[in-house]
Write a protein that holds these residues in place. Structure first.
Motif, PDB file in Angstrom:
ATOM      1  N   ASN A 169     -40.047 123.945  -1.838  1.00  0.00           N
ATOM      2  CA  ASN A 169     -40.058 123.335  -3.178  1.00  0.00           C
ATOM      3  C   ASN A 169     -38.671 123.286  -3.817  1.00  0.00           C
ATOM      4  O   ASN A 169     -38.523 123.488  -5.042  1.00  0.00           O
ATOM      5  N   LEU A 170     -37.668 123.017  -3.009  1.00  0.00           N
ATOM      6  CA  LEU A 170     -36.306 122.904  -3.506  1.00  0.00           C
ATOM      7  C   LEU A 170     -35.979 121.446  -3.809  1.00  0.00           C
ATOM      8  O   LEU A 170     -36.440 120.541  -3.107  1.00  0.00           O
ATOM      9  N   PRO A 171     -35.188 121.192  -4.837  1.00  0.00           N
ATOM     10  CA  PRO A 171     -34.798 119.807  -5.139  1.00  0.00           C
ATOM     11  C   PRO A 171     -33.864 119.254  -4.065  1.00  0.00           C
ATOM     12  O   PRO A 171     -32.924 119.933  -3.646  1.00  0.00           O
ATOM     13  N   VAL A 172     -34.141 118.031  -3.622  1.00  0.00           N
ATOM     14  CA  VAL A 172     -33.372 117.399  -2.542  1.00  0.00           C
ATOM     15  C   VAL A 172     -32.669 116.160  -3.085  1.00  0.00           C
ATOM     16  O   VAL A 172     -33.262 115.347  -3.805  1.00  0.00           O
ATOM     17  N   TYR A 173     -31.409 116.006  -2.694  1.00  0.00           N
ATOM     18  CA  TYR A 173     -30.605 114.854  -3.092  1.00  0.00           C
ATOM     19  C   TYR A 173     -30.055 114.193  -1.826  1.00  0.00           C
ATOM     20  O   TYR A 173     -29.549 114.876  -0.929  1.00  0.00           O
ATOM     21  N   GLN A 174     -30.142 112.865  -1.780  1.00  0.00           N
ATOM     22  CA  GLN A 174     -29.729 112.131  -0.581  1.00  0.00           C
ATOM     23  C   GLN A 174     -28.852 110.928  -0.931  1.00  0.00           C
ATOM     24  O   GLN A 174     -29.204 109.789  -0.646  1.00  0.00           O
ATOM     25  N   PRO A 175     -27.699 111.158  -1.523  1.00  0.00           N
ATOM     26  CA  PRO A 175     -26.849 110.024  -1.894  1.00  0.00           C
ATOM     27  C   PRO A 175     -26.302 109.302  -0.664  1.00  0.00           C
ATOM     28  O   PRO A 175     -25.986 109.930   0.348  1.00  0.00           O
ATOM     29  N   VAL A 176     -26.188 108.000  -0.770  1.00  0.00           N
ATOM     30  CA  VAL A 176     -25.591 107.210   0.305  1.00  0.00           C
ATOM     31  C   VAL A 176     -24.110 107.525   0.418  1.00  0.00           C
ATOM     32  O   VAL A 176     -23.537 107.557   1.505  1.00  0.00           O
ATOM     33  N   THR A 177     -23.467 107.796  -0.711  1.00  0.00           N
ATOM     34  CA  THR A 177     -22.058 108.158  -0.744  1.00  0.00           C
ATOM     35  C   THR A 177     -21.821 109.205  -1.821  1.00  0.00           C
ATOM     36  O   THR A 177     -22.540 109.252  -2.825  1.00  0.00           O
ATOM     37  N   LEU A 178     -20.831 110.039  -1.606  1.00  0.00           N
ATOM     38  CA  LEU A 178     -20.453 111.031  -2.611  1.00  0.00           C
ATOM     39  C   LEU A 178     -19.373 110.503  -3.545  1.00  0.00           C
ATOM     40  O   LEU A 178     -19.038 111.138  -4.534  1.00  0.00           O
ATOM     41  N   ARG A 179     -18.834 109.352  -3.190  1.00  0.00           N
ATOM     42  CA  ARG A 179     -17.763 108.755  -4.006  1.00  0.00           C
ATOM     43  C   ARG A 179     -18.380 107.794  -5.018  1.00  0.00           C
ATOM     44  O   ARG A 179     -18.186 106.578  -4.963  1.00  0.00           O
ATOM     45  N   ASP A 180     -19.140 108.396  -5.925  1.00  0.00           N
ATOM     46  CA  ASP A 180     -19.887 107.616  -6.911  1.00  0.00           C
ATOM     47  C   ASP A 180     -19.942 108.419  -8.209  1.00  0.00           C
ATOM     48  O   ASP A 180     -20.212 109.626  -8.190  1.00  0.00           O
ATOM     49  N   GLU A 181     -19.714 107.772  -9.329  1.00  0.00           N
ATOM     50  CA  GLU A 181     -19.666 108.473 -10.608  1.00  0.00           C
ATOM     51  C   GLU A 181     -20.997 109.130 -10.964  1.00  0.00           C
ATOM     52  O   GLU A 181     -21.031 110.232 -11.514  1.00  0.00           O
ATOM     53  N   GLN A 182     -22.090 108.447 -10.649  1.00  0.00           N
ATOM     54  CA  GLN A 182     -23.400 109.014 -10.959  1.00  0.00           C
ATOM     55  C   GLN A 182     -23.663 110.267 -10.130  1.00  0.00           C
ATOM     56  O   GLN A 182     -24.202 111.259 -10.635  1.00  0.00           O
ATOM     57  N   VAL A 183     -23.290 110.222  -8.846  1.00  0.00           N
ATOM     58  CA  VAL A 183     -23.461 111.382  -7.977  1.00  0.00           C
ATOM     59  C   VAL A 183     -22.598 112.538  -8.482  1.00  0.00           C
ATOM     60  O   VAL A 183     -23.027 113.706  -8.505  1.00  0.00           O
ATOM     61  N   GLN A 184     -21.381 112.221  -8.908  1.00  0.00           N
ATOM     62  CA  GLN A 184     -20.496 113.255  -9.426  1.00  0.00           C
ATOM     63  C   GLN A 184     -21.087 113.897 -10.677  1.00  0.00           C
ATOM     64  O   GLN A 184     -21.090 115.133 -10.810  1.00  0.00           O
ATOM     65  N   ALA A 185     -21.605 113.082 -11.570  1.00  0.00           N
ATOM     66  CA  ALA A 185     -22.205 113.611 -12.796  1.00  0.00           C
ATOM     67  C   ALA A 185     -23.421 114.483 -12.472  1.00  0.00           C
ATOM     68  O   ALA A 185     -23.651 115.525 -13.119  1.00  0.00           O
ATOM     69  N   GLU A 186     -24.183 114.075 -11.487  1.00  0.00           N
ATOM     70  CA  GLU A 186     -25.369 114.822 -11.059  1.00  0.00           C
ATOM     71  C   GLU A 186     -24.984 116.203 -10.550  1.00  0.00           C
ATOM     72  O   GLU A 186     -25.602 117.221 -10.918  1.00  0.00           O
ATOM     73  N   LEU A 187     -23.954 116.243  -9.710  1.00  0.00           N
ATOM     74  CA  LEU A 187     -23.514 117.522  -9.162  1.00  0.00           C
ATOM     75  C   LEU A 187     -22.895 118.412 -10.241  1.00  0.00           C
ATOM     76  O   LEU A 187     -23.113 119.631 -10.261  1.00  0.00           O
ATOM     77  N   GLU A 188     -22.142 117.824 -11.114  1.00  0.00           N
ATOM     78  CA  GLU A 188     -21.540 118.601 -12.200  1.00  0.00           C
ATOM     79  C   GLU A 188     -22.611 119.221 -13.088  1.00  0.00           C
ATOM     80  O   GLU A 188     -22.453 120.350 -13.576  1.00  0.00           O
ATOM     81  N   ALA A 189     -23.715 118.506 -13.270  1.00  0.00           N
ATOM     82  CA  ALA A 189     -24.816 119.025 -14.095  1.00  0.00           C
ATOM     83  C   ALA A 189     -25.506 120.214 -13.439  1.00  0.00           C
ATOM     84  O   ALA A 189     -26.051 121.088 -14.128  1.00  0.00           O
ATOM     85  N   LEU A 190     -25.486 120.266 -12.114  1.00  0.00           N
ATOM     86  CA  LEU A 190     -26.104 121.382 -11.394  1.00  0.00           C
ATOM     87  C   LEU A 190     -25.300 122.670 -11.540  1.00  0.00           C
ATOM     88  O   LEU A 190     -25.842 123.765 -11.384  1.00  0.00           O
ATOM     89  N   LYS A 191     -23.987 122.552 -11.787  1.00  0.00           N
ATOM     90  CA  LYS A 191     -23.087 123.686 -11.999  1.00  0.00           C
ATOM     91  C   LYS A 191     -23.192 124.741 -10.898  1.00  0.00           C
ATOM     92  O   LYS A 191     -23.455 125.931 -11.172  1.00  0.00           O
TER      93      LYS A 191
END
Length: 339
Positions: free
Chosen positions: A51-73
């Motif tokens: 039951n862990l949250p899973v993320y599968q971005p196509v690329t890590l070079r994306d502002e939305q992905v960056q914001a998502e990871l920053e929010a996870l802290k």
């Protein structure tokens, strides 16, 4: 962050150790097999079971992905066989940095296929797991810990070593993170770049069409190193024969003998014997190699058939001593028996 089977033991070890996992990153689901069915990466399967949250971005070079990871802290990011190069912003994001679990004794075998090359190169008796701080280079970060393991004698394959190293990775990362959490000092040592070796990604196109003119040890390493994928093969009567396992056996070609597990076995050999010639059918297919030594093939797979023992293959086909892999056949051989 990880994707294939190799990454799962590390994820499981972190879970069992009680670390709080705020997110699991892996590559997107892909179509596989003849039916082109969409399959989840093994790490995703394991994460969902817990039951862990899973993320599968196509690329890590994306502002939305960056914001998502920053929010996870995240305090630390553990990376093992993720399959994507981390951008600089991500490497610098966590308080304790990004920690990579690498399947070799760095700086040896940097790159995508360290386990394959530890077998393919043949001279290595040890390999292991390196825990390192990631930097902007490819496997160039400072080393936190190294745990070694022997490459098992007797024909250990890439697949077998893969399974052992995967477990070792999980066993190695947990003490490092535990020491960190408990306020222990982590000493990281820079790599000696002058000692670095590099590995390329193993592709289907690298599938080993065996060149029997090569030395027997080199052929054996190729068979072991490309097992299970992409595999090695030869041709018999114009049909592909996949080779799953083979071992170099002690041989005395002067007296036409090989030693198979303590048994002196006669071989059919002559002055005109060429590499690739089948010289024995006892306990497998004994094949003459370019250096004059013999490799005993013990498991094969005929074209469009299941893998079987070489002995069953011999019994089910008209295999004769003197046949040459590639379609040729020798007419003159000699047999000398010794007791």
């Amino acid at each position: 962050m990880g994707t294939p089977d190799f990454s799962v033991p590390t994820l499981e070890a972190l879970i069992q150790a009680g670390h709080t996992i705020v997110g699991v990153y892996c590559q997107p689901d892909k179509q596989k097999g003849r039916g082109k069915q969409v399959q989840m990466p093994p790490v995703k399967v394991a994460a969902l079971e817990h039951n862990l949250p899973v993320y599968q971005p196509v690329t890590l070079r994306d502002e939305q992905v960056q914001a998502e990871l920053e929010a996870l802290k995240p305090d630390v990011v553990v990376v093992i066989a993720y399959g994507k190069i981390l951008p600089p912003w991500l490497i610098r994001l966590p308080q304790y940095g990004c920690i990579n679990v690498h399947a070799s004794i760095l700086p040896n075998y940097r790159g995508a296929a360290p386990i394959h090359y530890a077998i393919l190169n043949g001279g290595d008796t040890k390999t292991g797991v390196t825990i390192m701080h990631m930097d902007d280079g490819l496997d160039t970060g400072d080393i936190i810990d190294i745990v070694e393991t022997d490459i098992l004698p007797g024909g250990e394959t890439t697949g077998q070593l893969f399974e052992r190293i995967a477990v070792l990775g999980g066993e190695t990362i947990v003490p490092v993170l535990t020491r960190w959490v408990n306020g222990g000092e982590i000493v990281a040592t820079p790599q000696d770049d002058t000692m670095a070796t590099h590995t390329a990604k193993i592709t289907k196109e690298m599938g080993g069409h065996i060149d029997w003119s090569k030395p027997a040890n080199e052929i054996s390493n190729l068979i072991r190193g490309l097992n299970p994928a992409p595999g090695c093969y030869t041709y018999l009567d114009g049909k592909r024969l996949k080779i799953w396992s083979g071992e170099v056996v002690p041989s005395d070609t002067t007296h036409c003998l090989i030693d198979i597990r303590g048994k002196h076995v006669p071989i059919a050999i002559s002055a005109t014997t060429v590499p690739g010639t089948i010289v024995s059918k006892i306990d497998g297919l004994g094949v003459f190699c370019g250096d004059g030594n013999i490799i005993l093939l013990t498991e094969v797979q005929p074209e469009n058939k299941k893998r079987i023992s070489a002995t069953d293959f011999i019994n089910g086909h008209q295999i004769k001593e003197g046949i040459v892999f590639g379609g040729l056949k020798l007419n003159s051989t000699k047999r000398i028996r010794y007791t």
